[in-house]
Each structure stands twice: as structure tokens, then as C-alpha cells.
Design a protein around this motif. Structure first.
Motif, PDB file in Angstrom:
ATOM      1  N   MET A   1      10.700   2.525 -11.649  1.00 21.24           N
ATOM      2  CA  MET A   1       9.843   2.518 -12.841  1.00 21.24           C
ATOM      3  C   MET A   1       9.567   1.061 -13.229  1.00 21.24           C
ATOM      4  O   MET A   1      10.509   0.312 -13.531  1.00 21.24           O
ATOM      5  N   VAL A   2       8.297   0.668 -13.206  1.00 20.84           N
ATOM      6  CA  VAL A   2       7.945  -0.690 -13.620  1.00 20.84           C
ATOM      7  C   VAL A   2       7.867  -0.716 -15.154  1.00 20.84           C
ATOM      8  O   VAL A   2       7.235   0.156 -15.760  1.00 20.84           O
ATOM      9  N   ALA A   3       8.535  -1.692 -15.756  1.00 21.62           N
ATOM     10  CA  ALA A   3       8.561  -1.789 -17.222  1.00 21.62           C
ATOM     11  C   ALA A   3       7.290  -2.456 -17.716  1.00 21.62           C
ATOM     12  O   ALA A   3       6.973  -3.583 -17.304  1.00 21.62           O
TER      13      ALA A   3
ATOM     14  N   GLU B   1      -4.178  -9.433 -18.005  1.00 28.30           N
ATOM     15  CA  GLU B   1      -3.130  -8.978 -18.929  1.00 28.30           C
ATOM     16  C   GLU B   1      -1.736  -8.977 -18.328  1.00 28.30           C
ATOM     17  O   GLU B   1      -0.854  -8.254 -18.756  1.00 28.30           O
ATOM     18  N   ARG B   2      -1.545  -9.762 -17.300  1.00 28.90           N
ATOM     19  CA  ARG B   2      -0.250  -9.798 -16.632  1.00 28.90           C
ATOM     20  C   ARG B   2       0.872 -10.177 -17.613  1.00 28.90           C
ATOM     21  O   ARG B   2       1.831  -9.434 -17.779  1.00 28.90           O
ATOM     22  N   ALA B   3       0.699 -11.339 -18.241  1.00 29.48           N
ATOM     23  CA  ALA B   3       1.759 -11.821 -19.113  1.00 29.48           C
ATOM     24  C   ALA B   3       1.926 -10.890 -20.320  1.00 29.48           C
ATOM     25  O   ALA B   3       3.031 -10.679 -20.806  1.00 29.48           O
TER      26      ALA B   3
ATOM     27  N   MET C   1       0.375  -7.180  -4.726  1.00 32.64           N
ATOM     28  CA  MET C   1       1.620  -6.535  -4.297  1.00 32.64           C
ATOM     29  C   MET C   1       1.388  -5.530  -3.157  1.00 32.64           C
ATOM     30  O   MET C   1       2.261  -5.325  -2.318  1.00 32.64           O
ATOM     31  N   ASN C   2       0.211  -4.904  -3.113  1.00 25.71           N
ATOM     32  CA  ASN C   2      -0.029  -3.889  -2.075  1.00 25.71           C
ATOM     33  C   ASN C   2      -0.104  -4.484  -0.671  1.00 25.71           C
ATOM     34  O   ASN C   2      -0.035  -3.751   0.309  1.00 25.71           O
ATOM     35  N   VAL C   3      -0.247  -5.811  -0.577  1.00 31.36           N
ATOM     36  CA  VAL C   3      -0.311  -6.439   0.746  1.00 31.36           C
ATOM     37  C   VAL C   3       1.090  -6.534   1.358  1.00 31.36           C
ATOM     38  O   VAL C   3       1.301  -6.218   2.524  1.00 31.36           O
TER      39      VAL C   3
ATOM     40  N   GLY D   1       0.802  -1.183   0.000  1.00 32.85           N
ATOM     41  CA  GLY D   1       0.000   0.000   0.000  1.00 32.85           C
ATOM     42  C   GLY D   1       0.865   1.275   0.000  1.00 32.85           C
ATOM     43  O   GLY D   1       2.060   1.231  -0.223  1.00 32.85           O
ATOM     44  N   GLU D   2       0.189   2.359   0.209  1.00 31.44           N
ATOM     45  CA  GLU D   2       0.924   3.615   0.270  1.00 31.44           C
ATOM     46  C   GLU D   2       1.173   3.944   1.747  1.00 31.44           C
ATOM     47  O   GLU D   2       0.213   4.262   2.473  1.00 31.44           O
ATOM     48  N   PRO D   3       2.440   3.849   2.191  1.00 37.61           N
ATOM     49  CA  PRO D   3       2.698   4.023   3.630  1.00 37.61           C
ATOM     50  C   PRO D   3       2.222   5.372   4.162  1.00 37.61           C
ATOM     51  O   PRO D   3       1.783   5.461   5.303  1.00 37.61           O
ATOM     52  N   LEU D   4       2.261   6.402   3.327  1.00 34.41           N
ATOM     53  CA  LEU D   4       1.933   7.740   3.841  1.00 34.41           C
ATOM     54  C   LEU D   4       0.426   7.987   3.966  1.00 34.41           C
ATOM     55  O   LEU D   4       0.018   9.018   4.481  1.00 34.41           O
TER      56      LEU D   4
ATOM     57  N   LEU E   1      14.744   0.195 -12.695  1.00 36.83           N
ATOM     58  CA  LEU E   1      13.698  -0.390 -13.531  1.00 36.83           C
ATOM     59  C   LEU E   1      13.321  -1.744 -12.940  1.00 36.83           C
ATOM     60  O   LEU E   1      14.192  -2.473 -12.451  1.00 36.83           O
ATOM     61  N   ILE E   2      12.029  -2.059 -12.992  1.00 35.79           N
ATOM     62  CA  ILE E   2      11.543  -3.299 -12.358  1.00 35.79           C
ATOM     63  C   ILE E   2      10.720  -4.098 -13.365  1.00 35.79           C
ATOM     64  O   ILE E   2       9.834  -3.538 -14.021  1.00 35.79           O
ATOM     65  N   GLU E   3      11.018  -5.392 -13.443  1.00 42.30           N
ATOM     66  CA  GLU E   3      10.154  -6.258 -14.261  1.00 42.30           C
ATOM     67  C   GLU E   3       8.872  -6.551 -13.501  1.00 42.30           C
ATOM     68  O   GLU E   3       8.896  -6.795 -12.293  1.00 42.30           O
ATOM     69  N   THR E   4       7.753  -6.533 -14.198  1.00 40.85           N
ATOM     70  CA  THR E   4       6.476  -6.770 -13.526  1.00 40.85           C
ATOM     71  C   THR E   4       6.387  -8.225 -13.069  1.00 40.85           C
ATOM     72  O   THR E   4       6.753  -9.149 -13.788  1.00 40.85           O
ATOM     73  N   MET E   5       5.923  -8.406 -11.834  1.00 40.98           N
ATOM     74  CA  MET E   5       5.907  -9.741 -11.211  1.00 40.98           C
ATOM     75  C   MET E   5       4.473 -10.250 -11.078  1.00 40.98           C
ATOM     76  O   MET E   5       3.542  -9.466 -10.866  1.00 40.98           O
TER      77      MET E   5
HETATM   78  N1  SAM Z   1       2.728   2.646  -2.820  1.00 43.80           N
HETATM   79  C1  SAM Z   1       4.138   2.662  -2.780  1.00 43.80           C
HETATM   80  C2  SAM Z   1       4.720   2.805  -4.167  1.00 43.80           C
HETATM   81  O1  SAM Z   1       3.987   2.632  -5.144  1.00 43.80           O
HETATM   82  O2  SAM Z   1       5.893   3.090  -4.263  1.00 43.80           O
HETATM   83  C3  SAM Z   1       4.749   1.481  -2.084  1.00 43.80           C
HETATM   84  C4  SAM Z   1       4.151   0.132  -2.343  1.00 43.80           C
HETATM   85  S1  SAM Z   1       4.337  -0.472  -3.994  1.00 43.80           S
HETATM   86  C5  SAM Z   1       3.527  -2.023  -3.882  1.00 43.80           C
HETATM   87  C6  SAM Z   1       6.068  -0.833  -4.046  1.00 43.80           C
HETATM   88  C7  SAM Z   1       6.671  -1.018  -5.399  1.00 43.80           C
HETATM   89  O3  SAM Z   1       6.169  -2.188  -5.979  1.00 43.80           O
HETATM   90  C8  SAM Z   1       6.390   0.108  -6.366  1.00 43.80           C
HETATM   91  O4  SAM Z   1       7.600   0.566  -6.916  1.00 43.80           O
HETATM   92  C9  SAM Z   1       5.538  -0.543  -7.419  1.00 43.80           C
HETATM   93  O5  SAM Z   1       5.735   0.028  -8.682  1.00 43.80           O
HETATM   94  C10 SAM Z   1       6.002  -1.965  -7.361  1.00 43.80           C
HETATM   95  N2  SAM Z   1       5.042  -2.958  -7.841  1.00 43.80           N
HETATM   96  C11 SAM Z   1       3.738  -3.074  -7.539  1.00 43.80           C
HETATM   97  N3  SAM Z   1       3.193  -4.151  -8.143  1.00 43.80           N
HETATM   98  C12 SAM Z   1       4.189  -4.734  -8.840  1.00 43.80           C
HETATM   99  C13 SAM Z   1       4.270  -5.889  -9.670  1.00 43.80           C
HETATM  100  N4  SAM Z   1       3.229  -6.664  -9.908  1.00 43.80           N
HETATM  101  N5  SAM Z   1       5.468  -6.182 -10.235  1.00 43.80           N
HETATM  102  C14 SAM Z   1       6.552  -5.400  -9.998  1.00 43.80           C
HETATM  103  N6  SAM Z   1       6.549  -4.317  -9.213  1.00 43.80           N
HETATM  104  C15 SAM Z   1       5.374  -3.979  -8.647  1.00 43.80           C
END
Ligand code: SAM
Ligand code: SF4
Length: 328
Positions: free
Chosen positions: A159-161, A198-200, A323-325, A66-69, A186-190
Motif C-alpha cells: 500500500m503506497v501512503a 503533486e509528487r511532494a 517507476m513502471n520502467v 509495469g504489470e508483469p502479467l 506500507l511504502i513511502e512515495t518516491m
Molecule cells: N504493476 C505491478 C504493481 O503495481 O504491483 C508491479 C509494478 S509497480 C511499479 C511495483 C510497486 O511499486 C507497486 O507496489 C507500486 O505501488 C509501487 N510504486 C509505483 N510507483 C511508486 C512510487 N513513485 N513510489 C513508491 N512506490 C511506487
């Protein structure tokens, strides 16, 4: 602390809420149902657990969500944890945020001992930003980023790709980070949560995502190591440190140093597994002794690796949490 694969565990990520003011398409569905408030740990419980984990060897804590703030009175917890930075028991207190509330919180973060933060930003295009985050306002986030910089916080942009969505934005993002002296990761989507469509289709390996950048700039690997899973490169002309987080295309589990505590008190030993230990219950029924005992159990149970590659193509295998959990 060491796990049974001899990995040193010194990094704790604490998700302080599963709620968020955005609904990023890769993170959680728009109609997400959040944890009931009476199931959440209060700040006393979170601080108690943090204290025991630090006692046993945790050196870095990242707050996430989630969003900590968005959690009410989050400054109370941050100030409390900041005391461990002040007395040297913690090397670093940091957080990952979507940036939208940094305007209000940056000074408090710096005053509490936070020096570096990760801010998520997938594009500088307002239209695309709104489409990806569903509820986000790019202007607010850019204001937040500015406030963080002005407060003296070192910023890393995450930045998620996303295939077909922000592939064209990598050069603008790299230039933006270079201009402001930020790192860019840069982060690969998980494949987390099995209700995200549409994940894949959205997946793109980072080696392909960075091609436009490579065609314009000189990019060389560097030895730099952070406490997270990124491997780093230097973009010479931009004087930019570029981190690549490649959970799918280049596994990094051998170096994993992390444990993850959710806001309802469950400790996950791996982002890619549903295996967890309930520490909220441990505090309630057994106090500190039970917490200490379960922490040793957690080290034994920490999985060797995740299996995101299989989970990406087979929804039945994917972990149920979004992911937010657990946060990142
Ligand atoms: N809300 C905050 C934020 O967005 O930075 C913190 C929590 S968020 C879940 C943490 C990170 O996980 C963010 O950088 C977000 O882009 C990334 N994220 C969320 N879902 C993702 C996924 N399915 N695959 C890869 N990165 C993911
Ligand atoms: Fe919220 Fe962060 Fe998830 Fe986006 S990635 S929905 S900002 S928790």
C-alpha cells in the motif's frame, strides 16, 4: 557477489514490461509512451541473463514491471524460471502485480514454483481506487487476490501512503489483511520520473501515516527480515505483520542486496540513479563472456545510496525513469 561497499548482492528484479493496464498517479502519467516492442528483450534473452546472474550468486528473482502479467505469454518465462526453483539454484521466484489478472494466472504461478507474491492495493474504497489507479477496477483486483489465496500463494499487500488520499484507509486495510492472513507493507512515495505532478504534496512519512493504527492497536517492532527493504512490526490484536518501506524517512541503502533489469535489457544498480549497463547489447555483441564481465563492472558501479530526499523537492535532480520502467 559483493559490491565495493561489501554488500552481498543476491536479489534480481526483472521488469518484464513497462506497459500496464493501470496508470497509478504516483507511478506514470496517463499519456505514457512505452518502449517500442523491437527494443525489448525476448524471453530467450531474459532467461539467458537470469541464468548467468544465478550462476554468479543471485538467489531470488522478482518479476515486476509495469504489470508483469500483461506481457503476452508470460507463463512461458515464469515456467522457465521456475525450473531454477525446482533444481534448488534459486531460493525464490516471486512477482509484484496489481492483481487484476491473477484470476487467470494464480494456478500457473503456484505450479511454476512461485509461493509468495506482492499485490498492490492502496485502498478498499472503489471510488478512491479508481481515482488513484485511473483505470483500475477494484472488483477485479479483489477477485485476483481471492484467486491467489485459493491457489495457495502467500500474499503480501503493498500500500503506497498518499497524503490526503488513503490516510483514512489504513485501519480498514490492516483489518482486511488480518482477516485473510496477508502481510501488509506500507511504502513511502518516491520521486521517480520528473513528469509526475503533486509528487511532494502526496508525500507522507510512514510514522505519521500509521498514527491512526497506533492509536487503536498495540504495534511492536519485530526481528523478522525479508529479502526486501521493509522493517517489520507486529500488530498484536490483529495478528498482523506490518512492513514499513521508508526510502525517504529512514534510509535502508546500507543493506541493499538488489540489482534491477529493465525489459530493454538495461541493468540499474540503484532505483534512484540513472546509471545503468546495457546487457541486451552485451548479449548481442559479446555473448556470455561479455555478460559475465559486465556483471563484475555492475558490482563496482553500484552506488552507495539514493538521494530521494533532494529529488523530492527538486525536479531537476530526479531520475527520468518512471517507476513502471524499473518496477518494485
Ligand atoms: N504493476 C505491478 C504493481 O503495481 O504491483 C508491479 C509494478 S509497480 C511499479 C511495483 C510497486 O511499486 C507497486 O507496489 C507500486 O505501488 C509501487 N510504486 C509505483 N510507483 C511508486 C512510487 N513513485 N513510489 C513508491 N512506490 C511506487
Ligand atoms: Fe501499473 Fe503497477 Fe505502475 Fe500501478 S504501480 S501504474 S499497476 S505498474
Amino acid at each position: 557477489m559483493f559490491d565495493r561497499f561489501d554488500r552481498k548482492i543476491d536479489y534480481l528484479r526483472i521488469s518484464v514490461t513497462d506497459r500496464c493496464n493501470f496508470r497509478c498517479q504516483y507511478c506514470m502519467p496517463e499519456n505514457s509512451i512505452f518502449m517500442p516492442k523491437d527494443k525489448l528483450m525476448d524471453y530467450t534473452e531474459i532467461a539467458l541473463l537470469a541464468d548467468r546472474f544465478i550462476h554468479h550468486g543471485i538467489k531470488k528473482i522478482r518479476l515486476t514491471g509495469g504489470e508483469p502479467l500483461v506481457r503476452r505469454d508470460i507463463a512461458l518465462l515464469i515456467k522457465q524460471l521456475g525450473k531454477y526453483v525446482e533444481n534448488g539454484k534459486l531460493e525464490e521466484l516471486t512477482l509484484t502485480t496489481n492483481g487484476s489478472l491473477l484470476d487467470q494466472h494464480s494456478d500457473m504461478l503456484y505450479a511454476s514454483g512461485v509461493r509468495r507474491i506482492n499485490i498492490s492495493l492502496d485502498t478498499l474504497d472503489a471510488g478512491k481506487f479508481a481515482a488513484i489507479t485511473k483505470r483500475g477496477d477494484l472488483k477485479l483486483v479483489l477477485n485476483g487476490i481471492k484467486a491467489a489465496k485459493n491457489a495457495g500463494l502467500q500474499v503480501k499487500i503493498n500500500m503506497v501512503a498518499l497524503k490526503g488520499q488513503n490516510e483514512d484507509d489504513i485501519i480498514a486495510m490492516a483489518q482486511f489483511c488480518s482477516l485473510h492472513g496477508f502481510d501488509l507493507s506500507l511504502i513511502e512515495t518516491m520521486p521517480l520520473g520528473n513528469d509526475i505532478a503533486e509528487r511532494a504534496d502526496n508525500f507522507i512519512a510512514l510514522k505519521d501515516f500509521i498514527k491512526p493504527l497506533q492509536s487503536q492497536y498495540n504495534i511492536q517492532p519485530i526481528d523478522y527480515k525479508s529479502s526486501g527493504p521493509a522493517h517489520y512490526f507486529w500488530v498484536k490484536e490483529l495478528k498482523l505483520r506490518l512492513g514499513l518501506i521508508t526510502p525517504l524517512s529512514r534510509n535502508f541503502c546500507d543493506d541493499c542486496n538488489r540489482l534491477r533489469l529493465t525489459t530493454d535489457g538495461k541493468l540499474f544498480m540503484c532505483l534512484g540513479s540513472d546509471l545503468h549497463i546495457d546487457f541486451k547489447q552485451a548479449i548481442e555483441i559479446g555473448g556470455i563472456e561479455k555478460v559475465d564481465m559486465l556483471l563484475q563492472k555492475a558490482l563496482i558501479l553500484k552506488p552507495k545510496r539514493h538521494y530521494f530526499e533532494d529529488q523530492m523537492t527538486d525536479n531537476n535532480l530526479s531520475v527520468t525513469r518512471n517507476m513502471n520502467v524499473t518496477g518494485g
